[in-house]
Scaffold this active site. Sequence first.
Site, PDB file in Angstrom:
ATOM      1  N   GLU A 173       5.010  -6.580   1.290  1.00 21.05           N
ATOM      2  CA  GLU A 173       4.915  -7.280   0.079  1.00 21.05           C
ATOM      3  C   GLU A 173       4.690  -6.085  -0.920  1.00 21.05           C
ATOM      4  OE1 GLU A 173       1.135  -8.940   0.488  1.00 21.05           O
ATOM      5  OE2 GLU A 173       2.010 -10.716   1.543  1.00 21.05           O
ATOM      6  N   PRO A 174       5.705  -5.362  -1.241  1.00 19.24           N
ATOM      7  CA  PRO A 174       5.603  -3.991  -2.018  1.00 19.24           C
ATOM      8  C   PRO A 174       5.571  -4.414  -3.605  1.00 19.24           C
ATOM      9  CG  PRO A 174       7.736  -4.229  -1.069  1.00 19.24           C
ATOM     10  CD  PRO A 174       7.092  -5.157  -0.611  1.00 19.24           C
ATOM     11  N   GLY A 175       4.767  -4.061  -4.315  1.00 15.56           N
ATOM     12  CA  GLY A 175       5.001  -4.064  -5.738  1.00 15.56           C
ATOM     13  C   GLY A 175       5.448  -2.673  -6.476  1.00 15.56           C
ATOM     14  N   CYS A 216      -9.606   0.916 -31.668  1.00 12.74           N
ATOM     15  CA  CYS A 216     -10.999   1.307 -32.129  1.00 12.74           C
ATOM     16  C   CYS A 216     -11.973   1.204 -30.961  1.00 12.74           C
ATOM     17  CB  CYS A 216     -11.459   0.498 -33.212  1.00 12.74           C
ATOM     18  SG  CYS A 216     -10.309   0.765 -34.734  1.00 12.74           S
ATOM     19  N   GLU A 217     -11.621   1.986 -29.905  1.00 12.03           N
ATOM     20  CA  GLU A 217     -12.312   2.259 -28.830  1.00 12.03           C
ATOM     21  C   GLU A 217     -11.897   3.548 -28.063  1.00 12.03           C
ATOM     22  OE1 GLU A 217     -14.322   0.181 -26.383  1.00 12.03           O
ATOM     23  OE2 GLU A 217     -13.641  -2.114 -27.266  1.00 12.03           O
ATOM     24  N   TYR A 230       1.991  -2.549 -12.828  1.00 14.71           N
ATOM     25  CA  TYR A 230       0.563  -2.798 -13.577  1.00 14.71           C
ATOM     26  C   TYR A 230       0.436  -2.215 -14.756  1.00 14.71           C
ATOM     27  CZ  TYR A 230       0.351  -3.898  -8.348  1.00 14.71           C
ATOM     28  OH  TYR A 230       0.531  -4.410  -7.439  1.00 14.71           O
ATOM     29  N   GLY A 290       0.852  -1.188  -0.096  1.00 14.41           N
ATOM     30  CA  GLY A 290      -0.086  -0.034  -0.109  1.00 14.41           C
ATOM     31  C   GLY A 290       0.933   1.174   0.136  1.00 14.41           C
ATOM     32  N   ARG A 346      -4.166   1.333 -17.164  1.00 17.50           N
ATOM     33  CA  ARG A 346      -4.301   2.007 -16.116  1.00 17.50           C
ATOM     34  C   ARG A 346      -5.037   3.414 -16.157  1.00 17.50           C
ATOM     35  NH1 ARG A 346      -1.320   3.389 -12.806  1.00 17.50           N
ATOM     36  NH2 ARG A 346      -1.924   2.613 -10.884  1.00 17.50           N
TER      37      ARG A 346
HETATM   38  C1  LIG Z   1      -1.222  -6.599  -5.175  1.00 16.99           C
HETATM   39  C2  LIG Z   1      -0.642  -7.030  -4.000  1.00 16.99           C
HETATM   40  C3  LIG Z   1       0.431  -6.342  -3.407  1.00 16.99           C
HETATM   41  C4  LIG Z   1       1.285  -5.195  -4.050  1.00 16.99           C
HETATM   42  O1  LIG Z   1       0.763  -4.070  -4.049  1.00 16.99           O
HETATM   43  P1  LIG Z   1       1.305  -2.673  -4.249  1.00 16.99           P
HETATM   44  O2  LIG Z   1       0.261  -1.647  -4.160  1.00 16.99           O
HETATM   45  O3  LIG Z   1       1.808  -2.813  -5.717  1.00 16.99           O
HETATM   46  O4  LIG Z   1       2.493  -2.414  -3.593  1.00 16.99           O
HETATM   47  C5  LIG Z   1       0.952  -7.021  -2.054  1.00 16.99           C
HETATM   48  N1  LIG Z   1       0.120  -7.864  -1.499  1.00 16.99           N
HETATM   49  C6  LIG Z   1      -0.877  -8.380  -2.001  1.00 16.99           C
HETATM   50  C7  LIG Z   1      -1.353  -9.682  -1.284  1.00 16.99           C
HETATM   51  C8  LIG Z   1      -1.295  -8.056  -3.376  1.00 16.99           C
HETATM   52  O5  LIG Z   1      -2.410  -8.493  -3.826  1.00 16.99           O
END
Ligand SMILES: *Cc1c(COP(=O)(O)O)cnc(C)c1O
Length: 405
Positions: free
Chosen positions: A259-261, A328-329, A356, A218, A298
């Site tokens: 769990e950072p993405g 074509c949208e 993403y 988050g 996005r």
């Molecule tokens: C998508 C997800 C994340 C990563 O979220 P970010 O906003 O990209 O940091 C972490 N944990 C879980 C379980 C997720 O589904």
Amino acid sequence: MNTKELVTTVKEFGSPLYVYDAQKISFQYKRLTKSFKKVERLRIHYAVKALNNISILQHIKSLGSSLDTVSIQEVQLGLSAGFKASDIIFTPNGVSLEEIEQVAAMGVQINIDNLVILEQFGTKHPKTPVCIRINPHVMAGGNTNISVGHIDSKFGISIHQMPHLLRIVDNTAMTINGIHMHTGSDILDIDVFLYAAEILFENAKQFSNLDFIDFGSGFKVPYKEGDIETDIEELGQKLGERFNAFAKAYPRPLTLAFEPGKFLVSEAGKFLVQVNAVKQTTSTVFAQVDSGFNHLIRPMLYGSRHEIHNISNPKGKERYYSVVGYICETDTFANNRRIKEITEGDVLAFDNAGAYCFTMASNYNSRYRPAEVLIKDGKAQLIRKRETFDDLLRNQIPLEDIVAI
Ligand SMILES: *Cc1c(COP(=O)(O)O)cnc(C)c1O
């Protein structure tokens, strides 16, 4: 990656193109771990779904990271990238018991977010330790698209179901070794996050075999100048201290996990497109690029704002443009944006294209998905080839073959 180098990568690898900066990923990883340096046991599980290229996973592995996965295929990608099963956590939502069992059999840490599944899994596999995903019902951020901690969310086991959860654990004699939350995509207010964390700590006391507490993700990154972002340093200071106090009182050594993405890869990515046409209408000037929501969805899906720069004319005068795609949208990337004057053939760069973006790309309109390039040690390396016509035909069965059977 300066403007000139980016234009050169398009010349070399073609357009549209995703370009990632390994150095920026490393920088973000170190920033995060440094913020929590007072926590003795810290584990970062990079969320594969943000950007799943094997080379990116390998780079992230080299930094010392583990992985967070949401499908058995992401687990397999992680293993292909060289991660050990024990370095992977599986945090799916709404997948079948069979898939969870398959992943558990690989030696991956399972995270369950549904009481029915927990009961079934615990009954069949009481010896496999399981992490539970709790929904603390805390709203993080105001956008309901991306806040998953609130009352109507499909994610997690409600804290109000804790008595039922404890009964299942008792009845099955299963072991809960982790407790987890992932409240949404925007931690804007650290106090809100700490409040949710407090709920997690409170519930963690009810389990005596925990190895880790996982606070999900988050972390908000800036998308434009002046944007609010999560103050990681402040979070590290405050949550780190609180965690250490809890861990000290807990009977077993505890690991703090995240769990950072987006935080690790969003800003490391640029999406480069070329302008096919500039079209004046009665009300606006459109810049039409060789892409669409098939490559970057996005803005249309979430209303996300990606800054757009004309890197072919960085010193030009600014004008107002609507940047649109060739699908074509309706595929508007940006409305009424001030961008340096655009002519056909110019290369535009979208910021924050690491997370993403490619992973949500499709073949809509029968277009190829873009190539991907990683800039590492000053060198631009192709890490995913552009698709070809064969890719569009792969797995399709022409009618004459069916008739022959
Ligand atoms: C998508 C997800 C994340 C990563 O979220 P970010 O906003 O990209 O940091 C972490 N944990 C879980 C379980 C997720 O589904």
